[in-house]
Design a protein around this motif. Structure first.
Motif, mmCIF file in Angstrom:
data_model
loop_
_atom_site.group_PDB
_atom_site.id
_atom_site.type_symbol
_atom_site.label_atom_id
_atom_site.label_comp_id
_atom_site.label_asym_id
_atom_site.label_seq_id
_atom_site.Cartn_x
_atom_site.Cartn_y
_atom_site.Cartn_z
ATOM 1 N N HIS A 125 2.961 -0.959 3.609
ATOM 2 C CA HIS A 125 2.563 -2.218 4.251
ATOM 3 C C HIS A 125 2.526 -3.297 3.173
ATOM 4 O O HIS A 125 1.851 -3.128 2.164
ATOM 5 N N CYS A 158 -5.718 -2.286 2.074
ATOM 6 C CA CYS A 158 -4.642 -2.757 2.927
ATOM 7 C C CYS A 158 -5.226 -3.263 4.241
ATOM 8 O O CYS A 158 -6.003 -2.564 4.881
ATOM 9 N N THR A 165 -6.259 1.614 3.485
ATOM 10 C CA THR A 165 -6.240 2.434 2.261
ATOM 11 C C THR A 165 -6.500 1.551 1.041
ATOM 12 O O THR A 165 -6.168 0.365 1.043
ATOM 13 N N PHE A 180 1.532 3.215 2.202
ATOM 14 C CA PHE A 180 2.341 3.379 3.411
ATOM 15 C C PHE A 180 3.335 2.235 3.609
ATOM 16 O O PHE A 180 3.780 1.956 4.724
ATOM 17 N N CYS A 196 0.834 -1.193 0.000
ATOM 18 C CA CYS A 196 0.000 0.000 0.000
ATOM 19 C C CYS A 196 0.868 1.242 0.000
ATOM 20 O O CYS A 196 2.094 1.165 0.066
ATOM 21 N N MET A 242 -3.816 -3.558 6.992
ATOM 22 C CA MET A 242 -3.215 -2.867 8.141
ATOM 23 C C MET A 242 -3.747 -1.454 8.327
ATOM 24 O O MET A 242 -3.997 -1.022 9.434
ATOM 25 N N CYS A 243 -3.931 -0.718 7.228
ATOM 26 C CA CYS A 243 -4.386 0.666 7.389
ATOM 27 C C CYS A 243 -5.663 0.960 6.625
ATOM 28 O O CYS A 243 -6.262 2.007 6.823
HETATM 29 ZN ZN LIG Z 1 -1.338 0.017 4.617
#
Ligand SMILES: [Zn+2]
Length: 141
Positions: free
Chosen positions: A12, A35, A40, A10, A8, A37-38
């Motif tokens: 990840h 993603c 997006t 960021f 992503c 994890m976040c």
């Molecule tokens: Zn992410």
């Protein structure tokens, strides 16, 4: 089955399982690919090896993907229904909801975007709004 290494905006990194390459493309372009994890949807494929997996877990993975896709189909159907039967008031959603509630505008089916704060405020005024599954958003922000 194809597994892609994804990353992503960021950085990840995670794996995504897809039926085929075009399945990945369509999920990516419609913003369904997010993603873990976040959250997006600005996700790209890591330029590396993709491969087809015929391992034991294939059936389970296929089922998992089918369940996931059914959920996506359902959310698309809801979105489609709303799009066809409700008036899109966009950013004015909270405003128009209030006006309808206080009789300043005709009651009708509307949909649009509202922040969490807007939704809470509407709720406090006794106006119930229902969140919809998120639909496609602009890619870059
Ligand atoms: Zn992410």
């Amino acid at each position: 089955m194809i597994v892609f290494d994804l990353v992503c905006e960021f950085d990840h990194e995670f794996e995504g399982w897809f039926k085929n390459a075009s399945d990945f493309e369509s999920q990516q372009t419609t913003g369904l690919l997010t993603c873990p994890m976040c959250g997006t949807d600005n996700v790209i494929k890591v330029p590396s090896v993709s491969h087809i997996n015929f391992g034991k877990k294939e059936k389970q993975l296929a089922e998992l993907i089918e369940i996931q896709q059914n959920a996506e189909t359902l959310s698309n159907k809801i979105t489609e229904y709303v799009t066809n039967n409700f008036e899109d008031v966009g950013e004015e959603f909270a405003e128009v909801s209030k006006k309808m509630h206080y009789g300043e505008e005709d009651e009708r089916n509307i949909f649009g975007s509202a922040t969490l704060e807007d939704a809470l405020e509407l709720h406090e005024e006794g106006i119930d709004v229902i969140p919809l599954p998120s639909t496609k958003k602009d890619k870059l922000n």
